[in-house]
Motif scaffolding. Sequence first.
Motif, mmCIF file in Angstrom:
data_model
loop_
_atom_site.group_PDB
_atom_site.id
_atom_site.type_symbol
_atom_site.label_atom_id
_atom_site.label_comp_id
_atom_site.label_asym_id
_atom_site.label_seq_id
_atom_site.Cartn_x
_atom_site.Cartn_y
_atom_site.Cartn_z
ATOM 1 N N UNK A 25 38.445 86.447 1.874
ATOM 2 C CA UNK A 25 38.794 87.729 2.241
ATOM 3 C C UNK A 25 38.372 88.985 1.303
ATOM 4 N N UNK A 26 38.328 88.591 0.083
ATOM 5 C CA UNK A 26 37.951 89.620 -0.885
ATOM 6 C C UNK A 26 36.443 89.584 -1.495
ATOM 7 N N UNK A 27 35.777 88.838 -0.356
ATOM 8 C CA UNK A 27 34.162 88.833 -0.499
ATOM 9 C C UNK A 27 33.960 87.956 -2.107
ATOM 10 N N UNK A 28 34.540 86.697 -2.336
ATOM 11 C CA UNK A 28 34.439 85.928 -3.290
ATOM 12 C C UNK A 28 34.827 86.600 -4.621
ATOM 13 N N UNK A 29 35.610 87.570 -4.621
ATOM 14 C CA UNK A 29 36.420 88.139 -6.086
ATOM 15 C C UNK A 29 37.798 87.412 -5.732
ATOM 16 N N UNK A 88 55.265 80.614 10.693
ATOM 17 C CA UNK A 88 56.349 80.688 9.822
ATOM 18 C C UNK A 88 56.110 81.139 8.402
ATOM 19 N N UNK A 89 54.750 80.826 7.946
ATOM 20 C CA UNK A 89 54.328 81.379 6.608
ATOM 21 C C UNK A 89 54.020 83.100 6.967
ATOM 22 N N UNK A 90 53.363 83.225 8.006
ATOM 23 C CA UNK A 90 53.270 84.757 8.237
ATOM 24 C C UNK A 90 54.422 85.390 8.563
ATOM 25 N N UNK A 91 55.595 84.991 9.126
ATOM 26 C CA UNK A 91 56.756 85.817 9.272
ATOM 27 C C UNK A 91 57.297 85.772 7.857
ATOM 28 N N UNK A 92 57.296 84.913 6.672
ATOM 29 C CA UNK A 92 57.668 85.153 5.570
ATOM 30 C C UNK A 92 57.029 86.149 4.771
ATOM 31 N N UNK A 93 55.621 86.211 5.117
ATOM 32 C CA UNK A 93 54.814 87.104 4.394
ATOM 33 C C UNK A 93 55.080 88.630 4.938
ATOM 34 N N UNK A 94 55.347 88.603 6.416
ATOM 35 C CA UNK A 94 55.724 89.971 6.715
ATOM 36 C C UNK A 94 57.078 90.565 6.314
ATOM 37 N N UNK A 107 45.772 91.416 6.184
ATOM 38 C CA UNK A 107 46.191 90.658 7.359
ATOM 39 C C UNK A 107 45.352 89.673 7.849
ATOM 40 N N UNK A 108 44.057 89.538 7.306
ATOM 41 C CA UNK A 108 43.452 88.350 7.735
ATOM 42 C C UNK A 108 43.677 86.998 7.070
ATOM 43 N N UNK A 109 44.339 87.214 5.853
ATOM 44 C CA UNK A 109 44.537 85.981 5.253
ATOM 45 C C UNK A 109 45.155 84.756 5.954
ATOM 46 N N UNK A 110 46.313 85.399 6.868
ATOM 47 C CA UNK A 110 46.972 83.979 7.438
ATOM 48 C C UNK A 110 45.867 83.164 8.533
ATOM 49 N N UNK A 111 45.292 84.124 9.205
ATOM 50 C CA UNK A 111 44.161 83.473 10.114
ATOM 51 C C UNK A 111 43.214 82.735 9.433
ATOM 52 N N UNK A 112 42.821 83.083 8.456
ATOM 53 C CA UNK A 112 41.614 82.092 7.416
ATOM 54 C C UNK A 112 42.579 80.859 6.897
ATOM 55 N N UNK A 113 43.584 81.208 6.399
ATOM 56 C CA UNK A 113 44.195 80.147 6.007
ATOM 57 C C UNK A 113 44.745 79.028 6.907
ATOM 58 N N UNK A 114 44.967 79.691 8.209
ATOM 59 C CA UNK A 114 45.278 78.585 9.316
ATOM 60 C C UNK A 114 43.962 77.671 9.733
ATOM 61 N N UNK A 115 42.858 78.578 9.739
ATOM 62 C CA UNK A 115 41.489 77.541 9.916
ATOM 63 C C UNK A 115 41.425 76.421 8.794
#
Length: 651
Positions: A25-29, A88-94, A107-115
Amino acid sequence: MRNRYILIVDAVAVLLCVAVAFVLRLDWQAPLAADHPFAEAVRFSLLAAPLLKLPVFYAFGLYARYWRFVGLGDLLTIVTAVSSATVLFGAATLAAVSTGWVSAYPRSVPAIDWLLTLLAVSGVRVAVRVLAEARAASRDHGRRPSQGKCVLVVGAGQAGTMVVREMQRNPQLGLEPVGFLDDDRGKLGKSIQGIRVLARLDQLGEVVLARHVDEVVIAMPKAPGPVLRNLVQAARQAGVPAKVVPGVFELLEGGVSVSRLREVDITDLLRRRPIVAAPDTASYLRDQHVLITGAGGSIGSELCRQIAKAGARTLVLVGHGENSIFDCAEHIRHTFPAIDVSAVIADIRHRSSLDRVFATHRPSVVFHAAAHKHVPLMEAHPAEAVANNVVGTATLVECALAHGVERFVLISTDKAVQPSSVMGATKRIAEMIVRDAAARSGRRFLAVRFGNVLGSRGSVVPFFRRQIARGGPVTVTDPDMTRYFMTIPEAVYLVLKAGGFAHGGELFVLNMGQPVRIVDLATDLIRLSGFEPDEIEIVFTGLRPGEKLAEHLWEDNSLIEPVAEGDVFRVQEPEPPLHGEALNACIRSLERASIVDDPLTLQRLLAEAVPTFVPSLRVEAALRPASPQGVSSRSGPPAAGLTAGQGRLKD
């Protein structure tokens, strides 16, 4: 790999997936600095991800499976588990963001993490299977025979694919699949499990020669009998053995025993297209009160099912065997809860019992299926055959007349034509009784005659099956013996159909098709069970007392009229020798002889009542002095019988 090790791998994978999701998400940073805007989010995610996701995986059973055999269903479970954990992880993050625990979260991290998590969790399990199969292949490599059999698999469906897969996984079997045959044009030329679909089913012989095939495996468990028979025949003509292999789903359904027998569909053995029941065939039974004798037997129980389906208001199941009557009644009650079902244990020879049954239930239609039918047993016990088949039928008919029954259908047999057995002669007299009652009363009393029924209790098919299950031999009386065959549902359907054409006194004969040699039936059953005739021996034992080489459906000079689209014949035979008072006197004499159990007198009386009856030779010799001019004095084998085609077709 044990599931506890997979749990550890999953824990590491979950942490890595969250970390990689942030990096992507952070362009390899990597947000490692404490003052980075997403540092709190990373720390929260690394803590929350394993604590939340691993219990969800456990709840979905991801640690209670043997992953060496992971399949598509397991992968679908993994997708569901990972998706649920991500939600569940997204709800906890929210919740963490909204309460101020985390100041900012991509916001895109949960989607990337799911995949990433989905790929990691499923990849671990697929890797377990791949490694296990690789180890098994390496272990079996040294056991591969120097030369394996070239096997052609017929059927490129689920069963065929499983057969090829097992051959590939178990090289020690020495079976090398060289190709598939299938009639699906979409599969022709394609490869399945690395094996090419070579040709259509009708090209089996050509492929066997071209590919030097050693054995044909027919992996089409649900194919109809004619198709299987043609494939086996084609393989034999090509000079290679053929085996019929059941599918795993047949094992689960209980259709195949552990002795590798394929449960043969009865229609496989007909050598003709099965008769398809038409709707509303038995509409005349709707809202009727119907009584069935012999309701616990093969024909009787099927009568109950089809009559219930036709919409009868009440069913009265009469029989002598309490267990079979109970089972049939419970089945009808469960399947047709709207029908009033009564189970009655009674003997049709007892008039007082029958009077009580008829007075209580007031049936308007009677189907009479109760009979002793086993030919050799009735030769040994003629008194029982007469008491049940003659006296019992006469008692039942008189009771039906006395209580106002409007329609009476007798189930008869082709063994009543030129009978050579006591059973056949008694059924011929039963036909006379019913037709005489119709003439006296003007009611719709009739007889329906048909041949052997495949799969009925005591019939040849269950007998052959038991012999095949024991490894043989299969016993056949004579290589030239033939019989007419029909399935139980076909026979009952046509009986009900014939009953709708009744005006009274008719004799209907079901269209049984062409007679089948018993030895051909035995051979078909052996092959369709997955064996070859050289594996299961066929032994010829000779004719038993009362048996004939061939049965016939009607007498000579009968007038034949097709009805019901040719499925049923109305047969007008020569006038029976006995009717009215003469028939009643004969029944009384037979009853007296049966009470004292006098076999010679019984056979003499049967021969007098049925002129075409040929008693067994040992009895015939004893009868000759008493009847020098009668039928019973004949010697030698019975006269050649008549085929169905020797009647006269009515214009």
